[in-house]
Design a protein around this motif. Structure first.
Motif, PDB file in Angstrom:
ATOM      1  N   SER A 635      14.633  39.532  31.342  1.00 19.56           N
ATOM      2  CA  SER A 635      14.293  38.599  30.271  1.00 19.56           C
ATOM      3  C   SER A 635      14.320  39.241  28.891  1.00 19.56           C
ATOM      4  O   SER A 635      14.019  38.589  27.895  1.00 19.56           O
ATOM      5  CB  SER A 635      12.901  37.997  30.519  1.00 19.56           C
ATOM      6  OG  SER A 635      12.851  37.369  31.776  1.00 19.56           O
ATOM      7  N   ASN A 636      14.636  40.547  28.834  1.00 21.58           N
ATOM      8  CA  ASN A 636      14.751  41.258  27.554  1.00 21.58           C
ATOM      9  C   ASN A 636      13.456  41.284  26.759  1.00 21.58           C
ATOM     10  O   ASN A 636      13.477  41.284  25.523  1.00 21.58           O
ATOM     11  CB  ASN A 636      15.842  40.648  26.664  1.00 21.58           C
ATOM     12  CG  ASN A 636      17.238  40.956  27.152  1.00 21.58           C
ATOM     13  OD1 ASN A 636      17.419  41.591  28.177  1.00 21.58           O
ATOM     14  ND2 ASN A 636      18.232  40.481  26.428  1.00 21.58           N
ATOM     15  N   VAL A 637      12.324  41.275  27.419  1.00 19.34           N
ATOM     16  CA  VAL A 637      11.055  41.326  26.695  1.00 19.34           C
ATOM     17  C   VAL A 637      10.798  42.770  26.266  1.00 19.34           C
ATOM     18  O   VAL A 637      10.626  43.654  27.098  1.00 19.34           O
ATOM     19  CB  VAL A 637       9.890  40.813  27.561  1.00 19.34           C
ATOM     20  CG1 VAL A 637       8.592  40.838  26.766  1.00 19.34           C
ATOM     21  CG2 VAL A 637      10.173  39.407  28.059  1.00 19.34           C
ATOM     22  N   ASP A 638      10.780  43.007  24.969  1.00 20.95           N
ATOM     23  CA  ASP A 638      10.589  44.344  24.412  1.00 20.95           C
ATOM     24  C   ASP A 638       9.105  44.524  24.094  1.00 20.95           C
ATOM     25  O   ASP A 638       8.643  44.249  22.989  1.00 20.95           O
ATOM     26  CB  ASP A 638      11.447  44.493  23.154  1.00 20.95           C
ATOM     27  CG  ASP A 638      11.422  45.907  22.590  1.00 20.95           C
ATOM     28  OD1 ASP A 638      10.585  46.711  23.027  1.00 20.95           O
ATOM     29  OD2 ASP A 638      12.252  46.196  21.702  1.00 20.95           O
ATOM     30  N   VAL A 639       8.349  45.007  25.081  1.00 20.03           N
ATOM     31  CA  VAL A 639       6.903  45.118  24.907  1.00 20.03           C
ATOM     32  C   VAL A 639       6.534  46.253  23.966  1.00 20.03           C
ATOM     33  O   VAL A 639       5.513  46.188  23.278  1.00 20.03           O
ATOM     34  CB  VAL A 639       6.193  45.249  26.278  1.00 20.03           C
ATOM     35  CG1 VAL A 639       4.729  45.599  26.107  1.00 20.03           C
ATOM     36  CG2 VAL A 639       6.307  43.929  27.042  1.00 20.03           C
ATOM     37  N   ALA A 640       7.356  47.285  23.871  1.00 13.65           N
ATOM     38  CA  ALA A 640       7.086  48.335  22.885  1.00 13.65           C
ATOM     39  C   ALA A 640       7.094  47.748  21.480  1.00 13.65           C
ATOM     40  O   ALA A 640       6.254  48.091  20.636  1.00 13.65           O
ATOM     41  CB  ALA A 640       8.128  49.442  23.012  1.00 13.65           C
ATOM     42  N   LYS A 641       8.014  46.870  21.222  1.00  9.08           N
ATOM     43  CA  LYS A 641       8.094  46.187  19.931  1.00  9.08           C
ATOM     44  C   LYS A 641       6.869  45.294  19.732  1.00  9.08           C
ATOM     45  O   LYS A 641       6.253  45.294  18.650  1.00  9.08           O
ATOM     46  CB  LYS A 641       9.379  45.357  19.892  1.00  9.08           C
ATOM     47  CG  LYS A 641       9.624  44.573  18.614  1.00  9.08           C
ATOM     48  CD  LYS A 641      10.960  43.826  18.732  1.00  9.08           C
ATOM     49  CE  LYS A 641      11.269  43.007  17.480  1.00  9.08           C
ATOM     50  NZ  LYS A 641      12.565  42.310  17.598  1.00  9.08           N
ATOM     51  N   GLU A 645       3.919  45.684  16.858  1.00 13.50           N
ATOM     52  CA  GLU A 645       3.580  44.533  16.003  1.00 13.50           C
ATOM     53  C   GLU A 645       2.100  44.195  16.120  1.00 13.50           C
ATOM     54  O   GLU A 645       1.399  43.989  15.116  1.00 13.50           O
ATOM     55  CB  GLU A 645       4.417  43.325  16.411  1.00 13.50           C
ATOM     56  CG  GLU A 645       4.252  42.114  15.510  1.00 13.50           C
ATOM     57  CD  GLU A 645       4.976  42.284  14.185  1.00 13.50           C
ATOM     58  OE1 GLU A 645       4.265  42.306  13.145  1.00 13.50           O
ATOM     59  OE2 GLU A 645       6.218  42.384  14.181  1.00 13.50           O
ATOM     60  N   PHE A 646       1.617  44.159  17.352  1.00 15.09           N
ATOM     61  CA  PHE A 646       0.204  43.857  17.575  1.00 15.09           C
ATOM     62  C   PHE A 646      -0.689  44.873  16.876  1.00 15.09           C
ATOM     63  O   PHE A 646      -1.665  44.512  16.197  1.00 15.09           O
ATOM     64  CB  PHE A 646      -0.116  43.831  19.076  1.00 15.09           C
ATOM     65  CG  PHE A 646      -1.577  44.040  19.358  1.00 15.09           C
ATOM     66  CD1 PHE A 646      -2.497  43.042  19.078  1.00 15.09           C
ATOM     67  CD2 PHE A 646      -2.047  45.261  19.831  1.00 15.09           C
ATOM     68  CE1 PHE A 646      -3.853  43.244  19.279  1.00 15.09           C
ATOM     69  CE2 PHE A 646      -3.395  45.482  20.028  1.00 15.09           C
ATOM     70  CZ  PHE A 646      -4.308  44.462  19.766  1.00 15.09           C
ATOM     71  N   LEU A 647      -0.381  46.175  17.040  1.00 13.04           N
ATOM     72  CA  LEU A 647      -1.247  47.199  16.456  1.00 13.04           C
ATOM     73  C   LEU A 647      -1.339  47.062  14.944  1.00 13.04           C
ATOM     74  O   LEU A 647      -2.432  47.183  14.366  1.00 13.04           O
ATOM     75  CB  LEU A 647      -0.740  48.594  16.834  1.00 13.04           C
ATOM     76  CG  LEU A 647      -1.005  49.038  18.278  1.00 13.04           C
ATOM     77  CD1 LEU A 647      -0.308  50.361  18.566  1.00 13.04           C
ATOM     78  CD2 LEU A 647      -2.508  49.152  18.556  1.00 13.04           C
ATOM     79  N   GLN A 648      -0.215  46.813  14.276  1.00 14.86           N
ATOM     80  CA  GLN A 648      -0.260  46.650  12.819  1.00 14.86           C
ATOM     81  C   GLN A 648      -1.177  45.483  12.438  1.00 14.86           C
ATOM     82  O   GLN A 648      -2.032  45.608  11.551  1.00 14.86           O
ATOM     83  CB  GLN A 648       1.140  46.405  12.272  1.00 14.86           C
ATOM     84  CG  GLN A 648       1.180  46.180  10.764  1.00 14.86           C
ATOM     85  CD  GLN A 648       0.797  47.411   9.976  1.00 14.86           C
ATOM     86  OE1 GLN A 648       1.597  48.315   9.780  1.00 14.86           O
ATOM     87  NE2 GLN A 648      -0.446  47.478   9.499  1.00 14.86           N
ATOM     88  N   GLN A 649      -1.027  44.364  13.134  1.00 17.19           N
ATOM     89  CA  GLN A 649      -1.834  43.182  12.828  1.00 17.19           C
ATOM     90  C   GLN A 649      -3.311  43.415  13.186  1.00 17.19           C
ATOM     91  O   GLN A 649      -4.211  42.977  12.468  1.00 17.19           O
ATOM     92  CB  GLN A 649      -1.300  41.968  13.610  1.00 17.19           C
ATOM     93  CG  GLN A 649       0.194  41.709  13.450  1.00 17.19           C
ATOM     94  CD  GLN A 649       0.541  40.929  12.205  1.00 17.19           C
ATOM     95  OE1 GLN A 649      -0.346  40.442  11.511  1.00 17.19           O
ATOM     96  NE2 GLN A 649       1.828  40.808  11.908  1.00 17.19           N
TER      97      GLN A 649
END
Length: 973
Positions: A635-641, A645-649
């Motif tokens: 499914s091409n889910v890029d969890v590292a990305k 993103e989550f950490l910045q927010q």
């Protein structure tokens, strides 16, 4: 909620028990369209634990939902009771009998791992689901799974010999074949087990009931039939039909979805391994052509005949892993039929394939007929099995939904059935994906529907109703292998008639009078368009993110995860995804869990900053950002990305921790340390000071710290360049990443000297750090500024003739990955152009070797053995193949790739005190034991700086970068 009672239950169990919101959320979904919050989650260690759970369910009038890998497509393991996950501890292969060809296992044994165990004995378990590398035998029994090879091996039911189970009163029972005398004796037995036999004898001895079953159930030529309980199968046994096989309740339990008993052991028939297999991959212009050709292929006795349509083939173009598996595809076919023939020799298979091709061509069917063997067949099956996950790649909210994807008809009826099916969809202005089991009359059909809208929700049900009517017309089965569950249970009454439906209810009542085992599945199922993962009309805000998510937003990217559980494979199946799950075997540590928790809070949070939830942080914490999911998840889910993103927010709301700031500022700190490297190294490695540094920074006491080289690569390069007298004609730009500049300077020096000896002028252009340390800690705004600066500085210089190459994979590959999604729109085209001409140094040298610019004559003829461990991001975004190729340049160098996933270090992850033990656990799965067993004369190769550090700390061996090895192998001038 019964908080006190659950707490008391938890104290009595040997295993684990959770009733917190985080874990319950992660078990609220499976691979289906459904979502329902469970009361709690139990992970039992023993049969005694399960007995206690059964007693609790009876006393508290709650339910138990048995679960293994959680890959069910019809909502079978979704419910509001206690989910009982046996995937972690019920994983033993208990007994093998090679004389009688059977094996006894616990329900949590993975199908492919069972076959790895059986292979040395020349045996295997036949039924093969597309999820076979994580599907467990208990789940395969519950669903009566089939798979691609059911043409020969049929379903799990046909391989069941014996089941040991706990009944709804907690008593133990063993179900196996018995002759008529033994059957009648069982009917006189006391207790619940005796009642089961008495009841079925009474129900199926009735002539009218027998006639109703034979009249209404799917016709027997439909091999894949899982509609309701298999009473039609039981009817065809000796007590009820003269001359038939012995009675065995295993036939009923197979496909019962955990609604009748709780399975604790399974005895299976196993069969000899096939000798030779070949795949005839026939290309067609249309699906209709392929289905007509399928009937020709079946005449020649295949072991499988699988359909792949053009929608799935299109999806493979956008998937890193599956692009490699498209090698056999010619043009843009409307459909490909993959027909497997197994025989004693390749010659026999080739002869059959030639006959099949001749007959198909004579009928005007098919235009390309490649026949493939060996490792190529594995790639094709991997592509076919990826179909379900690939379908989640569709951008936006409309998805290929599981609604009528499991219908099965007589294979001879299949072309006509599919034509009528598509006419129904056309009426609704819909189209469908077509793939899978053409050989056994079951095509997985998935219409594209947006379940987030009210119209889509109603359409979901309307399509199900109309197709159920069509399947009934052909006397087919609404479920061929995926089960009834929540999705199809509502239509069983229509499929088999009211009298037979009441018969199923009577069976459920006898086996489970208090309705504790997985209620509301198969019988008494609620409306199929209720309790869905997506609520109609559900509103979510526009998310302002730092990363770009092409054609979607961050929530939609998380929603690409359909729960298929590819991330639950273990290290025995190979690959990188998902290292933390491979070590812990906890659902919380899967890639799927991380996507699920993010989707849950981004959808349902009432906070302005929907990322600001500790629950998300806890589930994301053990993601190593290895990028394995970016390539291995269909499914091409890029969890590292998503994690970055989550950490910045999250940090926007809660502040950035000191350790994260220190790690992110690696380049700045190293630059300062490089002024006095001796002093810096003394602080980092000294007996007194190192412990203090680690304690302040939050690093693990047992982890060694990296030292600085006596000079930086840039300083050495500037001095070296001034001394250069020879000027090579070919030019390359070297990205001097921060790790090579400060720590691995010697590798950088050897890389430059190697390139110069090979005839290249090496230029280190003006640029800043790679930004990898900022990305790894989720400080994306700073990473974005770095990326944009490097794009502006380097894009005027870099082109096809003068590429940019890099030594450290995690640094140079940021240009091909994160930079493109960080760059402003105005820089996007430049970022893409730049990325097309950025290479790891191994890729560059490999490319130059292919072009004839580098030859073996330049290197030693000494014999050496090399074992290579590839870097995670190299495997995800590039390939280990170039490393193997360049290390094989010296004629007598033998290169062996270690079948390892992640080393466990993952940049700063392995330094951090709370992650150190897990880091070493991951390393011990494959890599470290493989390195330790190598002799002193064997060269250990590892392109990644973190990987080399992990090998040093975990195996007490020095690993070299491939360019060091190649430099040392240069012939004397």
């Amino acid at each position: 909620m019964m908080t006190t009672q659950l707490a008391q239950l938890s104290q009595t169990l040997e295993g684990e028990f959770y009733n917190d919101k985080t874990i319950r959320t992660l078990y609220a979904t499976d691979a289906s369209a459904y979502r329902e919050m469970p009361l709690a989650v139990a992970i039992p260690r023993s049969v005694a634990d399960i007995k206690k759970l059964i007693a609790f369910a009876n006393a508290q009038k709650t339910a138990l939902i048995p679960r293994t890998a959680g890959t069910s497509l019809a909502g079978q393991v979704v419910g509001n009771g206690i989910v009982v996950d046996v995937s972690k501890y019920f994983t033993q292969i208990l007994e093998l009998n090679t004389t009688e060809n059977w094996v006894r296992v616990q329900p949590g044994v993975i199908r492919d791992e069972l076959n790895l165990f059986l292979k040395p004995h020349g045996l295997f378990f036949g039924p093969e689901t597309s999820t076979a590398n994580r599907a467990m035998i208990g789940g395969m029994v519950g669903n009566n799974s089939c798979g691609s090879n059911s043409v020969i091996y049929r379903s799990t039911r046909e391989h069941l010999i014996e089941i040991k189970a706990l009944l709804s009163d907690g008593s133990e029972a063993v179900f196996k074949a018995m002759d008529i005398e033994a059957f009648h004796a069982k009917c006189e037995a006391p207790g619940l087990e005796g009642k089961l036999y008495q009841s079925i004898r009474s129900l199926l001895s009735n002539y009218d009931t027998q006639e109703e079953i034979r009249k209404e159930f799917p016709k027997k030529t439909v091999e894949r039939r899982n509609t309701g309980y298999a009473v039609d199968m039981l009817l065809d046994t000796a007590p009820f039909t003269a001359g038939e096989e012995d009675f065995n309740f295993c036939k009923l339990i197979a496909g019962s979805e955990g609604t009748l008993a709780f399975i604790t052991e399974i005895k299976l028939n196993v069969v000899p391994l096939p000798k030779e297999a070949g795949l005839l991959c026939v290309h067609f212009n249309t699906i209709d052509e392929s289905l007509r050709a399928n009937l020709i292929g079946l005449k020649y006795g295949p072991s499988a005949s699988e359909l792949i349509d053009h929608y799935i083939l299109e999806c493979t173009k956008d998937n890193i892993e599956q692009r490699k598996n498209r090698f056999f595809v010619q043009g843009d076919p409307g459909a490909i039929l993959v027909i497997e023939y197994t025989r004693n020799t390749r010659e026999e298979i080739t002869a059959i394939a030639q006959e099949v091709e001749a007959e198909m061509r004579a009928a005007g069917l098919g235009y390309y007929f490649p026949l493939l063997y060996g490792d190529d067949t594995k790639k094709i099956w991997t592509l076919r099995k990826a179909g379900l996950g690939l379908l989640s790649n569709l951008p936006g909210n409309a998805k290929a939904v599981p609604v009528i994807e499991d219908t099965a008809v007589d294979v001879n009826d299949l072309p006509a059935y599919i034509r009528e099916f598509n006419e129904i969809l056309k009426k609704y202005n819909l189209y469908s994906v077509h793939y899978a089991h053409a050989g056994s009359g079951e095509i997985h059909l998935r219409p594209i529907i947006n379940l987030k809208t009210k119209e889509g929700n109603l359409l979901f049900r309307s399509i199900a109703q109309e197709i159920a009517t069509l399947v009934k017309k052909y006397k087919g089965s609404l479920s061929g292998e995926h089960g009834d569950g929540r999705l199809r249970g509502e239509f069983i009454r229509q499929m088999i008639g009211e009298k037979n439906y009441q018969l199923l209810k009577a069976i459920k009542k006898t086996w489970d009078p208090h309705n504790i085992f997985n209620p509301n599945k198969i019988v008494d199922t609620p409306a199929m368009n209720t309790m869905l993962r997506y609520e109609p009309g559900q509103q979510t805000p526009a998310f302002k993110t730092i990363f770009r998510y092409p054609n979607q937003d961050v929530l939609q990217h998380a929603e690409q995860c359909n729960g298929s559980g590819d991330c639950r494979k273990t290290h025995l199946s190979g690959g990188t995804m998902c290292p933390s799950y491979m070590a812990t075997k906890n659902e919380k540590d899967t890639t799927r869990a991380r996507a699920n928790i993010l989707r849950e809070f981004l959808t349902h949070s009432d906070k302005i900053n929907r990322f600001d939830h500790k629950e998300i942080y806890e589930v994301m914490d053990l993601c190593l950002s290895c990028k394995g999911c970016k390539s291995e998840c269909p499914s091409n889910v890029d969890v590292a990305k998503l994690k970055a993103e989550f950490l910045q927010q999250y940090y926007d709301a809660n502040g950035v921790p000191l350790r994260s700031r220190l790690i992110a500022n690696f380049t700045t700190l190293s630059k300062a340390g490089a002024l006095l490297p001796g002093l810096y190294n003394g602080l980092m490695t000294g007996k007194l000071t190192a412990g203090l540094v680690k304690r302040i920074a939050g690093f693990a006491p047992k982890r060694s710290m990296p030292g600085l080289y006596t000079t930086t690569l840039k300083k050495w390069y500037n001095k070296h360049r001034r001394q250069q007298t020879k000027h090579n004609t070919k030019k390359v730009y070297l990205f001097c990443d921060e790790f090579t500049n400060y720590n691995d300077t010697e590798i950088g020096i050897k890389a430059i000297l190697l390139l110069e000896r090979l005839g290249y002028e090496v230029i280190i252009p003006e640029h800043t750090e790679s930004g990898r340390s900022w990305l790894s800690k989720g400080l994306l705004r700073r990473a974005k500024a770095i990326a944009e600066k490097n794009i502006r500085l380097l894009s005027p210089l870099i082109n096809e003739q003068t590429p940019l190459i890099g030594i450290e994979p995690s640094a140079i590959l940021t240009f091909r990955d994160e930079y493109i999604d960080l760059a402003d729109d105005a820089l996007l085209d430049e970022a893409k152009r730049l990325s097309a001409n950025v290479f790891t140094i191994e890729e560059f040298l490999s490319r130059e070797t292919d072009a004839g610019n580098i030859t073996a004559e330049l290197f030693t003829k000494e014999q050496r053995k090399i074992v290579l461990h590839g870097h995670c991001q190299q495997k995800a975004l590039s390939s280990v193949t170039p490393s193997v190729k360049i290390l094989s340049l010296p004629q007598n160098y033998a290169v062996q790739t270690i079948p390892s996933g992640c080393c466990g270090m993952a940049g700063s992850f392995g330094y951090e005190k709370e992650h150190y033990n897990l880091s070493m656990q991951i390393g011990e799965l494959v890599l470290l034991p493989a390195v330790r067993k190598q002799g002193e004369d064997v060269i250990i190769a590892a392109p990644g700086t973190s990987c080399r550090h992990q090998i040093k700390d975990g195996a007490s061996k020095k690993a070299l970068h491939p360019v060091e090895i190649l430099y040392d192998a240069l012939s004397e001038v």
